[in-house]
Design a protein around this motif. Structure first.
Motif, PDB file in Angstrom:
ATOM      1  N   PHE A   1       0.829  -1.205   0.000  1.00 47.85           N
ATOM      2  CA  PHE A   1       0.000   0.000   0.000  1.00 47.85           C
ATOM      3  C   PHE A   1       0.868   1.262   0.000  1.00 47.85           C
ATOM      4  O   PHE A   1       0.635   2.192  -0.777  1.00 47.85           O
ATOM      5  CB  PHE A   1      -0.927   0.002   1.221  1.00 47.85           C
ATOM      6  N   LEU A   2       1.879   1.307   0.877  1.00 46.83           N
ATOM      7  CA  LEU A   2       2.733   2.490   0.966  1.00 46.83           C
ATOM      8  C   LEU A   2       3.531   2.708  -0.315  1.00 46.83           C
ATOM      9  O   LEU A   2       3.738   3.852  -0.730  1.00 46.83           O
ATOM     10  CB  LEU A   2       3.678   2.361   2.166  1.00 46.83           C
ATOM     11  N   THR A   3       3.960   1.634  -0.957  1.00 43.76           N
ATOM     12  CA  THR A   3       4.703   1.747  -2.210  1.00 43.76           C
ATOM     13  C   THR A   3       3.828   2.346  -3.303  1.00 43.76           C
ATOM     14  O   THR A   3       4.235   3.286  -4.003  1.00 43.76           O
ATOM     15  CB  THR A   3       5.228   0.367  -2.652  1.00 43.76           C
ATOM     16  N   VAL A   4       2.626   1.816  -3.456  1.00 46.57           N
ATOM     17  CA  VAL A   4       1.707   2.333  -4.474  1.00 46.57           C
ATOM     18  C   VAL A   4       1.344   3.784  -4.165  1.00 46.57           C
ATOM     19  O   VAL A   4       1.340   4.639  -5.057  1.00 46.57           O
ATOM     20  CB  VAL A   4       0.442   1.447  -4.576  1.00 46.57           C
ATOM     21  N   ARG A   5       1.068   4.084  -2.897  1.00 46.67           N
ATOM     22  CA  ARG A   5       0.723   5.459  -2.514  1.00 46.67           C
ATOM     23  C   ARG A   5       1.867   6.417  -2.841  1.00 46.67           C
ATOM     24  O   ARG A   5       1.644   7.511  -3.361  1.00 46.67           O
ATOM     25  CB  ARG A   5       0.391   5.530  -1.030  1.00 46.67           C
ATOM     26  N   GLY A   6       3.081   6.016  -2.582  1.00 49.55           N
ATOM     27  CA  GLY A   6       4.244   6.855  -2.897  1.00 49.55           C
ATOM     28  C   GLY A   6       4.412   7.069  -4.387  1.00 49.55           C
ATOM     29  O   GLY A   6       4.717   8.177  -4.841  1.00 49.55           O
ATOM     30  N   MET A   7       4.200   6.016  -5.168  1.00 50.96           N
ATOM     31  CA  MET A   7       4.323   6.146  -6.623  1.00 50.96           C
ATOM     32  C   MET A   7       3.235   7.052  -7.185  1.00 50.96           C
ATOM     33  O   MET A   7       3.504   7.897  -8.049  1.00 50.96           O
ATOM     34  CB  MET A   7       4.288   4.766  -7.269  1.00 50.96           C
ATOM     35  N   VAL A   8       2.008   6.909  -6.689  1.00 53.59           N
ATOM     36  CA  VAL A   8       0.907   7.761  -7.142  1.00 53.59           C
ATOM     37  C   VAL A   8       1.186   9.212  -6.748  1.00 53.59           C
ATOM     38  O   VAL A   8       0.958  10.141  -7.539  1.00 53.59           O
ATOM     39  CB  VAL A   8      -0.443   7.273  -6.559  1.00 53.59           C
ATOM     40  N   GLY A   9       1.707   9.427  -5.550  1.00 55.00           N
ATOM     41  CA  GLY A   9       2.051  10.776  -5.107  1.00 55.00           C
ATOM     42  C   GLY A   9       3.113  11.408  -5.983  1.00 55.00           C
ATOM     43  O   GLY A   9       3.035  12.592  -6.324  1.00 55.00           O
ATOM     44  N   GLN A  10       4.108  10.624  -6.379  1.00 52.55           N
ATOM     45  CA  GLN A  10       5.151  11.137  -7.265  1.00 52.55           C
ATOM     46  C   GLN A  10       4.580  11.508  -8.626  1.00 52.55           C
ATOM     47  O   GLN A  10       4.922  12.545  -9.196  1.00 52.55           O
ATOM     48  CB  GLN A  10       6.276  10.106  -7.424  1.00 52.55           C
ATOM     49  N   LEU A  11       3.708  10.659  -9.144  1.00 54.27           N
ATOM     50  CA  LEU A  11       3.087  10.961 -10.433  1.00 54.27           C
ATOM     51  C   LEU A  11       2.190  12.191 -10.331  1.00 54.27           C
ATOM     52  O   LEU A  11       2.161  13.021 -11.240  1.00 54.27           O
ATOM     53  CB  LEU A  11       2.285   9.757 -10.937  1.00 54.27           C
ATOM     54  N   ALA A  12       1.456  12.329  -9.244  1.00 51.67           N
ATOM     55  CA  ALA A  12       0.574  13.479  -9.063  1.00 51.67           C
ATOM     56  C   ALA A  12       1.380  14.772  -8.969  1.00 51.67           C
ATOM     57  O   ALA A  12       0.905  15.836  -9.367  1.00 51.67           O
ATOM     58  CB  ALA A  12      -0.279  13.299  -7.817  1.00 51.67           C
ATOM     59  N   ALA A  13       2.575  14.690  -8.462  1.00 54.84           N
ATOM     60  CA  ALA A  13       3.433  15.870  -8.344  1.00 54.84           C
ATOM     61  C   ALA A  13       4.220  16.113  -9.630  1.00 54.84           C
ATOM     62  O   ALA A  13       5.101  16.968  -9.664  1.00 54.84           O
ATOM     63  CB  ALA A  13       4.373  15.705  -7.158  1.00 54.84           C
ATOM     64  N   CYS A  14       3.916  15.341 -10.669  1.00 50.54           N
ATOM     65  CA  CYS A  14       4.557  15.472 -11.987  1.00 50.54           C
ATOM     66  C   CYS A  14       6.054  15.213 -11.935  1.00 50.54           C
ATOM     67  O   CYS A  14       6.826  15.804 -12.671  1.00 50.54           O
ATOM     68  CB  CYS A  14       4.280  16.837 -12.602  1.00 50.54           C
ATOM     69  N   ARG A  15       6.468  14.364 -11.050  1.00 52.76           N
ATOM     70  CA  ARG A  15       7.877  13.982 -10.999  1.00 52.76           C
ATOM     71  C   ARG A  15       8.049  12.733 -11.834  1.00 52.76           C
ATOM     72  O   ARG A  15       7.177  11.889 -11.915  1.00 52.76           O
ATOM     73  CB  ARG A  15       8.308  13.731  -9.565  1.00 52.76           C
ATOM     74  N   THR A  16       9.181  12.616 -12.431  1.00 53.47           N
ATOM     75  CA  THR A  16       9.441  11.432 -13.244  1.00 53.47           C
ATOM     76  C   THR A  16      10.427  10.529 -12.517  1.00 53.47           C
ATOM     77  O   THR A  16      11.243  10.977 -11.716  1.00 53.47           O
ATOM     78  CB  THR A  16      10.021  11.815 -14.620  1.00 53.47           C
ATOM     79  N   PHE A  17      10.322   9.277 -12.833  1.00 51.89           N
ATOM     80  CA  PHE A  17      11.246   8.302 -12.285  1.00 51.89           C
ATOM     81  C   PHE A  17      12.329   8.081 -13.332  1.00 51.89           C
ATOM     82  O   PHE A  17      12.050   7.749 -14.479  1.00 51.89           O
ATOM     83  CB  PHE A  17      10.533   6.968 -12.009  1.00 51.89           C
ATOM     84  N   THR A  18      13.567   8.275 -12.961  1.00 49.64           N
ATOM     85  CA  THR A  18      14.666   8.043 -13.898  1.00 49.64           C
ATOM     86  C   THR A  18      15.643   7.071 -13.272  1.00 49.64           C
ATOM     87  O   THR A  18      15.837   7.046 -12.051  1.00 49.64           O
ATOM     88  CB  THR A  18      15.403   9.351 -14.239  1.00 49.64           C
ATOM     89  N   LEU A  19      16.228   6.289 -14.102  1.00 51.04           N
ATOM     90  CA  LEU A  19      17.236   5.341 -13.641  1.00 51.04           C
ATOM     91  C   LEU A  19      18.580   6.065 -13.557  1.00 51.04           C
ATOM     92  O   LEU A  19      18.875   6.935 -14.391  1.00 51.04           O
ATOM     93  CB  LEU A  19      17.340   4.168 -14.609  1.00 51.04           C
ATOM     94  N   PRO A  20      19.382   5.740 -12.567  1.00 50.18           N
ATOM     95  CA  PRO A  20      20.703   6.375 -12.483  1.00 50.18           C
ATOM     96  C   PRO A  20      21.572   5.942 -13.639  1.00 50.18           C
ATOM     97  O   PRO A  20      21.455   4.831 -14.166  1.00 50.18           O
ATOM     98  CB  PRO A  20      21.246   5.873 -11.145  1.00 50.18           C
ATOM     99  N   LYS A  21      22.441   6.853 -14.080  1.00 49.22           N
ATOM    100  CA  LYS A  21      23.364   6.507 -15.156  1.00 49.22           C
ATOM    101  C   LYS A  21      24.458   5.608 -14.608  1.00 49.22           C
ATOM    102  O   LYS A  21      24.988   5.830 -13.513  1.00 49.22           O
ATOM    103  CB  LYS A  21      23.995   7.773 -15.750  1.00 49.22           C
ATOM    104  N   ILE A  22      24.758   4.592 -15.373  1.00 47.92           N
ATOM    105  CA  ILE A  22      25.800   3.643 -14.955  1.00 47.92           C
ATOM    106  C   ILE A  22      27.052   3.974 -15.754  1.00 47.92           C
ATOM    107  O   ILE A  22      27.053   3.980 -16.982  1.00 47.92           O
ATOM    108  CB  ILE A  22      25.353   2.192 -15.218  1.00 47.92           C
ATOM    109  N   ILE A  23      28.098   4.269 -15.037  1.00 46.36           N
ATOM    110  CA  ILE A  23      29.378   4.609 -15.676  1.00 46.36           C
ATOM    111  C   ILE A  23      30.226   3.340 -15.697  1.00 46.36           C
ATOM    112  O   ILE A  23      30.472   2.723 -14.666  1.00 46.36           O
ATOM    113  CB  ILE A  23      30.101   5.726 -14.904  1.00 46.36           C
ATOM    114  N   VAL A  24      30.632   2.986 -16.881  1.00 46.50           N
ATOM    115  CA  VAL A  24      31.427   1.764 -17.034  1.00 46.50           C
ATOM    116  C   VAL A  24      32.851   2.103 -17.296  1.00 46.50           C
ATOM    117  O   VAL A  24      33.239   3.002 -17.922  1.00 46.50           O
ATOM    118  CB  VAL A  24      30.870   0.890 -18.178  1.00 46.50           C
TER     119      VAL A  24
END
Length: 96
Positions: free
Chosen positions: A73-96
């Motif tokens: 429940f908390l995970t879904v609520r956090g993801m919905v909150g992030q989307l509602a705030a128009c924040r995007t989820f980005t993966l960190p860049k991996i430096i090789v």
């Protein structure tokens, strides 16, 4: 399952939630432990040779399931909150 094959007589775990976070599975396991006379010992204090062990295992199974339901429940609520705030989820860049 090893319990059904009578290959073990002692099961030691950290806590009931390490066996399953599904209360019906925990209740089924409790029945198997009793039926096959396997001793269950948990680090947090449950011993199947004690009189109250079945109650403690049952409560542990219920609490484990409630915990995982709450985390979900908390995970879904956090993801919905992030989307509602128009924040995007980005993966960190991996430096090789």
């Amino acid at each position: 399952m090893l319990l059904n094959q009578k290959k073990i007589n002692l099961l030691v775990v950290d806590e009931i939630s390490r066996l399953s976070r599904n209360s019906s599975q925990v209740f089924g396991l409790k029945d198997l432990i009793r039926e096959h006379q396997v001793r269950l010992i948990t680090v947090d204090g449950i011993d199947s040779q004690a009189a109250e062990w079945e109650i403690l295992v049952g409560l542990g199974g219920i609490l484990a399931q409630e915990e995982i339901d709450n985390v979900r429940f908390l995970t879904v609520r956090g993801m919905v909150g992030q989307l509602a705030a128009c924040r995007t989820f980005t993966l960190p860049k991996i430096i090789v």
